[in-house]
Design a protein around this motif. Structure first.
Motif, PDB file in Angstrom:
ATOM      1  N   ASP A  19      -5.982 -10.109  -4.638  1.00  0.00           N
ATOM      2  CA  ASP A  19      -5.235  -8.917  -4.233  1.00  0.00           C
ATOM      3  C   ASP A  19      -4.359  -8.357  -5.343  1.00  0.00           C
ATOM      4  N   ASN A  59      -7.991  -2.079  -6.555  1.00  0.00           N
ATOM      5  CA  ASN A  59      -7.879  -1.987  -5.095  1.00  0.00           C
ATOM      6  C   ASN A  59      -6.813  -0.996  -4.642  1.00  0.00           C
ATOM      7  N   ARG A 179      -1.164 -12.922   3.864  1.00  0.00           N
ATOM      8  CA  ARG A 179      -0.951 -11.525   3.476  1.00  0.00           C
ATOM      9  C   ARG A 179       0.502 -11.142   3.755  1.00  0.00           C
ATOM     10  N   SER A 193      -0.567  -6.358   1.390  1.00  0.00           N
ATOM     11  CA  SER A 193      -0.985  -6.851   0.079  1.00  0.00           C
ATOM     12  C   SER A 193      -2.497  -6.794  -0.115  1.00  0.00           C
ATOM     13  N   CYS A 194      -3.283  -6.609   0.964  1.00  0.00           N
ATOM     14  CA  CYS A 194      -4.736  -6.527   0.807  1.00  0.00           C
ATOM     15  C   CYS A 194      -5.198  -5.154   0.333  1.00  0.00           C
TER      16      CYS A 194
END
Length: 344
Positions: A19, A59, A179, A193-194
């Motif tokens: 992540d 991401n 997470r 956080s993902c």
């Protein structure tokens, strides 16, 4: 090392499941230390290109869940259908493009006139998503909301500032990743956080679990991307304005329609025709697919009926004649012979 399952697990972790950059560095160090790969030239070269292949560095950018490899493979498959020659390539590519546009219109019609079936009844978040999202995006959102039931809160949320709450979320699966979800109560802003929302455009299961715990029953407007919605506000406003203008013109025409004063009506129609060049034309509405049997189903139905009739005729020809039928045919032949003799 390609046949080592432990190494491949750590490599996949570096490639897709980290992540943050810090987590990527820690996983890579563990992989190198466990398998003594300090002087491996290929891994050094791949580390220099880590921004291109690791999701930990991309991401936070919108990609709709598409990878570069799948995007290029899909483009190549379409271009192969178009052919290699220059003229035929352009014509075939236009045909492919028309099929894309036709499929888009069909999906728009489905989203405009259909409502998806929900897994959970009377769930406010799910009902709001069904009214806002398109059918395909709603299916993804529904899966995330359903998977949020498998997420648990590890401990009570901590306070980060006056209005922010920090949650540690983890699934019931053994050794699952923790997470971190930060929720601002005043602004109703949520971050996970993902980075599911930043990359895909829909809220993740961890964020939805927190919203459910905080009794938030509506998706905030900032977390609804316009490209995933059924219809944009600009389109609705344009349609309403055009319909209102047409209604006003129709009312004025009806008021001026009179048998005693045909000249005024003609003058009004001619002035409207002269002004049509400056105004935008009213577009026809999209064609709506009628309910019931499609053309393919109707054709199949008639073909089955024709087949049945042909099979009946074959059975009639194959069955042996009865005595009554034979006598009837003989009498008919005698009648024909008598008529021919009388003619002669």
């Amino acid at each position: 090392m390609n046949n080592n399952s432990g190494f491949k697990k750590l490599w996949n972790e570096c490639m897709q499941h980290c992540d943050s950059e810090e987590e990527f560095e820690e996983t890579r160090k563990k992989m190198i230390a466990d398998y003594n790969l300090d002087g491996h030239n290929w891994l050094k070269g791949m580390y220099n290109l880590r921004h291109r292949w690791s999701t930990a560095f991309s991401n936070n950018k919108f990609s709709a869940g598409l990878l570069a490899t799948s995007r290029s493979e899909g483009t190549n498959s379409v271009l192969k259908k178009a052919g290699n020659r220059k003229i035929s390539f352009v014509l075939n590519y236009e045909k492919v493009q028309k099929t894309w546009r036709a499929n888009e219109k069909i999906e728009d019609t489905r989203c405009r006139h259909g409502k998806p079936a929900t897994i959970l009844k009377n769930n406010p978040l799910l009902d709001h998503g069904a009214n806002v999202y398109t059918l395909n995006i709603f299916n993804l959102f529904q899966v995330e909301l359903f998977e949020s039931l498998n997420i648990q809160l590890r401990e009570q949320p901590s306070h980060s500032g006056h209005f922010s709450r920090v949650f540690e979320m983890q699934s019931y699966r053994h050794n699952s990743k923790v997470r971190i979800v930060v929720f601002d109560v005043q602004k109703e802003e949520i971050r996970c956080s993902c980075h599911k929302f930043e990359s895909m455009g829909i809220l993740c299961r961890h964020a939805l679990r927190v919203l459910n715990c905080m009794n938030v029953h509506i998706i905030t407007e900032m977390y609804i991307k316009k490209r995933w919605t059924r219809a944009h506000e600009e389109t609705r406003n344009m349609l309403t304005e055009s319909f209102n203008s047409v209604a006003e013109k129709t009312i004025t025409w009806l008021e001026n329609l009179s048998i005693k004063e045909p000249i005024a009506c003609n003058n009004l129609i001619s002035s409207e025709r002269n002004n049509q060049s400056t105004e935008e034309p009213l577009r026809n509405p999209l064609s709506i697919k009628s309910r019931g049997l499609t053309n393919a189903c109707i054709q199949r139905h008639w073909m089955k009926r024709v087949k049945r009739e042909r099979e009946k005729e074959k059975l009639k020809l194959q069955t042996p004649l009865t005595l009554t039928a034979m006598y009837g045919k003989i009498s008919y032949m005698k009648k024909l012979i008598r008529e021919m003799m009388n003619d002669h």
